[in-house]
Motif scaffolding. Sequence first.
Motif, mmCIF file in Angstrom:
data_model
loop_
_atom_site.group_PDB
_atom_site.id
_atom_site.type_symbol
_atom_site.label_atom_id
_atom_site.label_comp_id
_atom_site.label_asym_id
_atom_site.label_seq_id
_atom_site.Cartn_x
_atom_site.Cartn_y
_atom_site.Cartn_z
ATOM 1 N N ARG A 405 -6.091 52.045 -56.731
ATOM 2 C CA ARG A 405 -6.185 53.280 -57.489
ATOM 3 C C ARG A 405 -5.081 54.231 -57.021
ATOM 4 N NH1 ARG A 405 -8.564 50.639 -60.623
ATOM 5 N NH2 ARG A 405 -10.534 51.086 -61.682
ATOM 6 N N ARG A 406 -4.585 55.040 -57.959
ATOM 7 C CA ARG A 406 -3.545 56.028 -57.666
ATOM 8 C C ARG A 406 -4.174 57.422 -57.647
ATOM 9 N NH1 ARG A 406 1.814 55.860 -59.141
ATOM 10 N NH2 ARG A 406 1.726 53.770 -58.223
ATOM 11 N N TYR A 407 -3.871 58.189 -56.598
ATOM 12 C CA TYR A 407 -4.407 59.537 -56.459
ATOM 13 C C TYR A 407 -3.276 60.536 -56.326
ATOM 14 C CZ TYR A 407 -8.939 57.368 -55.847
ATOM 15 O OH TYR A 407 -10.085 56.656 -56.053
ATOM 16 N N GLU A 408 -3.282 61.524 -57.200
ATOM 17 C CA GLU A 408 -2.370 62.643 -57.023
ATOM 18 C C GLU A 408 -2.886 63.547 -55.913
ATOM 19 O OE1 GLU A 408 -1.667 64.567 -60.771
ATOM 20 O OE2 GLU A 408 -1.495 62.644 -61.797
ATOM 21 N N HIS A 409 -4.123 63.311 -55.542
ATOM 22 C CA HIS A 409 -4.755 64.014 -54.432
ATOM 23 C C HIS A 409 -3.817 63.980 -53.232
ATOM 24 C CE1 HIS A 409 -7.759 65.060 -51.482
ATOM 25 N NE2 HIS A 409 -8.719 65.076 -52.394
ATOM 26 N N ASN A 410 -3.347 65.143 -52.796
ATOM 27 C CA ASN A 410 -2.391 65.139 -51.695
ATOM 28 C C ASN A 410 -2.599 66.270 -50.701
ATOM 29 O OD1 ASN A 410 -1.486 67.111 -53.490
ATOM 30 N ND2 ASN A 410 0.144 65.822 -54.277
ATOM 31 N N LEU A 411 -3.797 66.853 -50.687
ATOM 32 C CA LEU A 411 -4.206 67.774 -49.636
ATOM 33 C C LEU A 411 -5.502 67.258 -49.045
ATOM 34 C CD1 LEU A 411 -3.858 70.415 -48.033
ATOM 35 C CD2 LEU A 411 -5.134 71.586 -49.843
ATOM 36 N N TRP A 412 -5.485 66.977 -47.760
ATOM 37 C CA TRP A 412 -6.663 66.485 -47.060
ATOM 38 C C TRP A 412 -6.980 67.416 -45.904
ATOM 39 C CZ3 TRP A 412 -3.431 63.120 -49.523
ATOM 40 C CH2 TRP A 412 -4.012 62.105 -50.288
ATOM 41 N N SER A 413 -8.218 67.389 -45.459
ATOM 42 C CA SER A 413 -8.593 68.217 -44.309
ATOM 43 C C SER A 413 -9.204 67.353 -43.213
ATOM 44 C CB SER A 413 -9.599 69.298 -44.724
ATOM 45 O OG SER A 413 -10.811 68.720 -45.171
ATOM 46 N N VAL A 414 -8.986 67.777 -41.984
ATOM 47 C CA VAL A 414 -9.640 67.160 -40.833
ATOM 48 C C VAL A 414 -10.827 68.057 -40.491
ATOM 49 C CG1 VAL A 414 -9.347 66.317 -38.482
ATOM 50 C CG2 VAL A 414 -7.414 66.255 -40.074
ATOM 51 N N GLY A 415 -11.933 67.801 -41.165
ATOM 52 C CA GLY A 415 -13.100 68.669 -41.122
ATOM 53 C C GLY A 415 -13.232 69.411 -42.436
ATOM 54 N N THR A 425 -11.478 75.438 -36.009
ATOM 55 C CA THR A 425 -10.239 75.184 -36.741
ATOM 56 C C THR A 425 -10.382 73.925 -37.574
ATOM 57 O OG1 THR A 425 -8.912 76.195 -34.991
ATOM 58 C CG2 THR A 425 -7.759 74.736 -36.522
ATOM 59 N N VAL A 426 -9.898 73.976 -38.791
ATOM 60 C CA VAL A 426 -9.831 72.805 -39.657
ATOM 61 C C VAL A 426 -8.355 72.541 -39.958
ATOM 62 C CG1 VAL A 426 -10.293 71.930 -41.985
ATOM 63 C CG2 VAL A 426 -12.097 73.074 -40.698
ATOM 64 N N GLY A 427 -7.926 71.333 -39.656
ATOM 65 C CA GLY A 427 -6.547 70.961 -39.934
ATOM 66 C C GLY A 427 -6.365 70.558 -41.382
ATOM 67 N N LEU A 428 -5.244 70.922 -41.958
ATOM 68 C CA LEU A 428 -4.909 70.566 -43.332
ATOM 69 C C LEU A 428 -3.695 69.649 -43.316
ATOM 70 C CD1 LEU A 428 -5.252 74.075 -45.027
ATOM 71 C CD2 LEU A 428 -6.946 72.238 -44.964
ATOM 72 N N GLU A 429 -3.830 68.506 -43.969
ATOM 73 C CA GLU A 429 -2.746 67.527 -44.065
ATOM 74 C C GLU A 429 -2.150 67.611 -45.470
ATOM 75 O OE1 GLU A 429 -1.655 65.223 -41.865
ATOM 76 O OE2 GLU A 429 -3.124 65.404 -40.245
ATOM 77 N N LEU A 430 -0.858 67.896 -45.552
ATOM 78 C CA LEU A 430 -0.164 68.006 -46.829
ATOM 79 C C LEU A 430 0.683 66.762 -47.031
ATOM 80 C CD1 LEU A 430 -0.733 70.990 -45.753
ATOM 81 C CD2 LEU A 430 1.228 71.677 -47.108
ATOM 82 N N LEU A 431 0.415 66.028 -48.098
ATOM 83 C CA LEU A 431 1.204 64.843 -48.440
ATOM 84 C C LEU A 431 1.733 65.030 -49.858
ATOM 85 C CD1 LEU A 431 -0.758 63.754 -46.136
ATOM 86 C CD2 LEU A 431 -0.426 61.512 -47.175
ATOM 87 N N ALA A 491 10.721 64.484 -43.682
ATOM 88 C CA ALA A 491 11.416 63.419 -44.405
ATOM 89 C C ALA A 491 10.476 62.525 -45.186
ATOM 90 C CB ALA A 491 12.230 62.580 -43.416
ATOM 91 N N ALA A 492 9.184 62.503 -44.805
ATOM 92 C CA ALA A 492 8.193 61.728 -45.551
ATOM 93 C C ALA A 492 7.478 62.585 -46.590
ATOM 94 C CB ALA A 492 7.173 61.115 -44.595
ATOM 95 N N GLY A 493 7.907 63.851 -46.730
ATOM 96 C CA GLY A 493 7.237 64.747 -47.667
ATOM 97 C C GLY A 493 5.892 65.215 -47.171
ATOM 98 N N ARG A 494 5.754 65.343 -45.843
ATOM 99 C CA ARG A 494 4.484 65.747 -45.246
ATOM 100 C C ARG A 494 4.613 67.117 -44.604
ATOM 101 N NH1 ARG A 494 1.270 60.578 -42.972
ATOM 102 N NH2 ARG A 494 -0.196 62.253 -42.552
ATOM 103 N N GLY A 495 3.479 67.781 -44.466
ATOM 104 C CA GLY A 495 3.413 69.054 -43.766
ATOM 105 C C GLY A 495 2.032 69.247 -43.180
ATOM 106 N N ASN A 496 1.906 70.239 -42.323
ATOM 107 C CA ASN A 496 0.624 70.519 -41.669
ATOM 108 C C ASN A 496 0.349 72.009 -41.693
ATOM 109 O OD1 ASN A 496 1.852 68.025 -39.901
ATOM 110 N ND2 ASN A 496 -0.356 67.819 -40.249
ATOM 111 N N ALA A 497 -0.896 72.341 -41.889
ATOM 112 C CA ALA A 497 -1.346 73.716 -41.801
ATOM 113 C C ALA A 497 -2.746 73.684 -41.191
ATOM 114 C CB ALA A 497 -1.353 74.379 -43.176
ATOM 115 N N SER A 498 -3.325 74.844 -40.962
ATOM 116 C CA SER A 498 -4.686 74.878 -40.432
ATOM 117 C C SER A 498 -5.359 76.184 -40.824
ATOM 118 C CB SER A 498 -4.689 74.725 -38.909
ATOM 119 O OG SER A 498 -4.002 75.803 -38.291
#
Length: 539
Positions: A405-415, A425-431, A491-498
């Motif tokens: 399956r293909r997901y445009e879903h590209n924001l995930w959280s750690v918690g 704190t909840v970490g946010l993974e940006l892909l 370079a992989a199109g990733r970022g992090n926030a919290s």
Amino acid sequence: MRSLLVLASFPLALAFTTPSAAAQDPSPGYTLYAPMGSSQTHLVDSAGVTQHTWSASFLPGISVYMRPNGNLLRTKRIASGAGGVGGGIQEITWDGTVVWDFDFDVPGMVQHHDLALLPNGNVLFIAWDRMTPAEAIAAGRNPATIGSDLTPDQIVEVEKTGPTTGSIVWKWRIQDHCIQDFDAGQSNFGVVGDHPELIDINFPPGGATQGDWTHSNGIDYIEEFDQVILSSRTFNEFWIIDHSTTTAEAAGHTGGNSGKGGDLLYRWGNPQAYDRGTPADTVLLGQHDPNWIPAGFPGHGNIMVFNNLAGGNFTTVLELTPPVDVNGNYFIAPGAAFGPTTTVWEYTANPPTDFFSSFVGGAIRLRNGNTLISEGATGSLFEVDTAGTTVWSHQSPAGTLFKARRYEHNLWSVGDSVSVALGGTVGLELLAGPEHAGDFYWVLGSASGSTPGFSFAGVHVPLNPADSYFRLTLRNPPGSPLSGATGVLDAAGRGNASFALPPGTDASLAGLELSHAFAVLSPGVLELVSNPLPLQLVP
């Protein structure tokens, strides 16, 4: 007081334009799949690079999906039996924590193959349904085609109630909707061809004595009609039923939106199965993965199906338009088979034998009109445009897989929650994908939900802007609970926030749900806005 949400408004002036997609570009997003011989589930980007892996203690049983919150919904193989056997379902967070571990492994009644996620968060899954020889004979089954138990399929809806528990809130069973013309002494005796809404318990003719009689291998759900589609490999058909029924209505022939209870509303692929066709009319052979094209995608409402044995030694993908009206009612002429007689789109390789999966596999329509195809037996994934040109491909390193399956879903959280009393704190993974390497990102939030959202320069933003938390995240001032809310993707199109709250935050914030999404910007262009991700503030 709700200090983090009380901010003065300020003007917003942006001048972004929207990008124009190049012809034959892959559809954006991440591809999710689980090799059948591996306990790992993979998420790969448009460059075929694995961006995330979930490890488990079991082989898949055998499908995997993603919940809207980014959690993995994974079947697990804990039982033994026929192909596709599973036995349970797990929900796993981005960081690998198992938050739900539900077993459905009762003798003769075991989860297998596939599941579908409902809008309310419940899960539909396929399971075997024990039918003793005496029960099968009483239902008009030819005794010569009964070994031990038969296991016709059932569809079960489960509501998660705890870390390892679930409540069965709805059920539909094949054995409640059978007809036969073998034994006139039984109550379901009748003319099979007069009842396309029922399932011939003696089909296929001279059927084997194996228990796995109907071998259902794929399920999907459409919200606008509240209907379910189910694939039966041995019947070479898919069936559509009414999910709006109660369990009692689903066991009968009246009730629900259709007024037909649990009877078949539509079936397609092999009219011989209801005595309204010949072998020449058979279209599907050993098919998998019938699924509706969702709203917002080209072909919305059409059905796609992976036709494994279309040519005996090659596979095709079909898209068809069912004969359905706006209320979900399906047309069939008296004495005729269900239409259509032609498809609206097909994919066949050139030469045809270059694409073949004798078992497993699937295909789905993507938002840009392309189609993602899973040649399951070989573990080959590829995306084709409407002309059949391959624009993306990936090979599973562990071989055979059920489907992807293909997901445009590209924001995930750690918690997914933060305590206002204890802080956290909840970490946010940006892909965003490698195609956005070096682009600017901006995390935004809303305290008033993600629907309906708003449109900006032709791009849908799934956040409601009419609250002060949205304005706060636009300003991103010092002291904001969001850290790393703006930056440049790697370079992989990733970022992090919290998102962080200190201990002793205003107790009145408990119960608030915040939604976050991120925008990707390149000079003068709003490239994309991610999925919304909910975050709960708890006591």
